[in-house]
Design a protein around this motif. Structure first.
Motif, mmCIF file in Angstrom:
data_model
loop_
_atom_site.group_PDB
_atom_site.id
_atom_site.type_symbol
_atom_site.label_atom_id
_atom_site.label_comp_id
_atom_site.label_asym_id
_atom_site.label_seq_id
_atom_site.Cartn_x
_atom_site.Cartn_y
_atom_site.Cartn_z
ATOM 1 N N MET A 114 0.824 -1.147 -0.007
ATOM 2 C CA MET A 114 0.113 0.108 -0.122
ATOM 3 C C MET A 114 0.940 1.295 0.025
ATOM 4 N N LEU A 115 1.861 1.226 0.736
ATOM 5 C CA LEU A 115 3.166 2.509 0.627
ATOM 6 C C LEU A 115 3.343 2.666 -0.631
ATOM 7 N N GLN A 116 3.716 1.409 -1.675
ATOM 8 C CA GLN A 116 4.166 1.917 -2.881
ATOM 9 C C GLN A 116 3.058 2.409 -3.654
ATOM 10 N N GLU A 117 2.028 2.056 -3.500
ATOM 11 C CA GLU A 117 0.598 2.565 -4.269
ATOM 12 C C GLU A 117 0.570 3.796 -3.833
ATOM 13 N N ALA A 118 0.814 4.248 -2.640
ATOM 14 C CA ALA A 118 0.564 5.822 -2.012
ATOM 15 C C ALA A 118 1.665 6.509 -2.707
ATOM 16 N N LYS A 119 2.822 6.263 -2.960
ATOM 17 C CA LYS A 119 3.863 6.798 -3.370
ATOM 18 C C LYS A 119 3.722 7.005 -4.769
ATOM 19 N N GLN A 120 3.016 6.182 -5.475
ATOM 20 C CA GLN A 120 2.536 6.466 -6.939
ATOM 21 C C GLN A 120 1.680 7.520 -7.039
ATOM 22 N N ARG A 141 -4.715 7.013 1.673
ATOM 23 C CA ARG A 141 -4.031 5.650 1.666
ATOM 24 C C ARG A 141 -3.191 5.728 2.817
ATOM 25 N N VAL A 142 -2.676 6.718 3.281
ATOM 26 C CA VAL A 142 -1.809 7.007 4.339
ATOM 27 C C VAL A 142 -2.621 6.555 5.779
ATOM 28 N N SER A 143 -3.930 6.944 5.808
ATOM 29 C CA SER A 143 -4.626 6.712 6.868
ATOM 30 C C SER A 143 -4.927 5.346 6.900
ATOM 31 N N GLN A 144 -5.314 4.701 5.697
ATOM 32 C CA GLN A 144 -5.410 3.168 5.902
ATOM 33 C C GLN A 144 -4.271 2.863 6.285
#
Length: 106
Positions: free
Chosen positions: A74-80, A93-96
């Motif tokens: 999820m971190l990778q997705e948030a970075k994108q 996404r960070v909150s999730q």
């Protein structure tokens, strides 16, 4: 002459953009450190693998390691999302991700 005067400040702004990271970028960096530290032994100790005769097997993934792997994905997705300039989606996404990490690791 005037073109050069405008070009220099524009170059400075473009080269300084990584330094001007937004709140999502900063929070992602903090979360990544927390999850990585937990995976590298900063978190609770992992149980040793059970001995099964003379062969050694790879220990099964625990719910905790599965959660950490999901958080990293999820971190990778948030970075994108952050790179695409989608600040609101990134912060969501960070909150999730924060909800998945134990309070000690934050």
């Amino acid at each position: 002459m005037i073109g050069r005067c405008l070009l220099v400040p524009a170059f400075v702004l473009v080269s300084a953009s990584p330094v001007l990271a937004g709140p999502c970028s900063e929070r992602l960096a903090e979360l990544e450190k927390s999850v990585t530290a937990q995976q590298e032994g900063g978190g609770p100790a992992l149980e040793p693998p059970a001995a099964t005769g003379t062969t050694t097997s790879v220990p099964a993934a625990t719910p905790q390691t599965q959660k950490a792997n999901q958080a990293l994905q999820m971190l990778q997705e948030a970075k994108q999302l952050d790179q695409q300039g989608k600040e609101a989606e990134c912060m969501q996404r960070v909150s999730q991700i924060e909800g998945m990490i134990p309070a000690k690791a934050k």
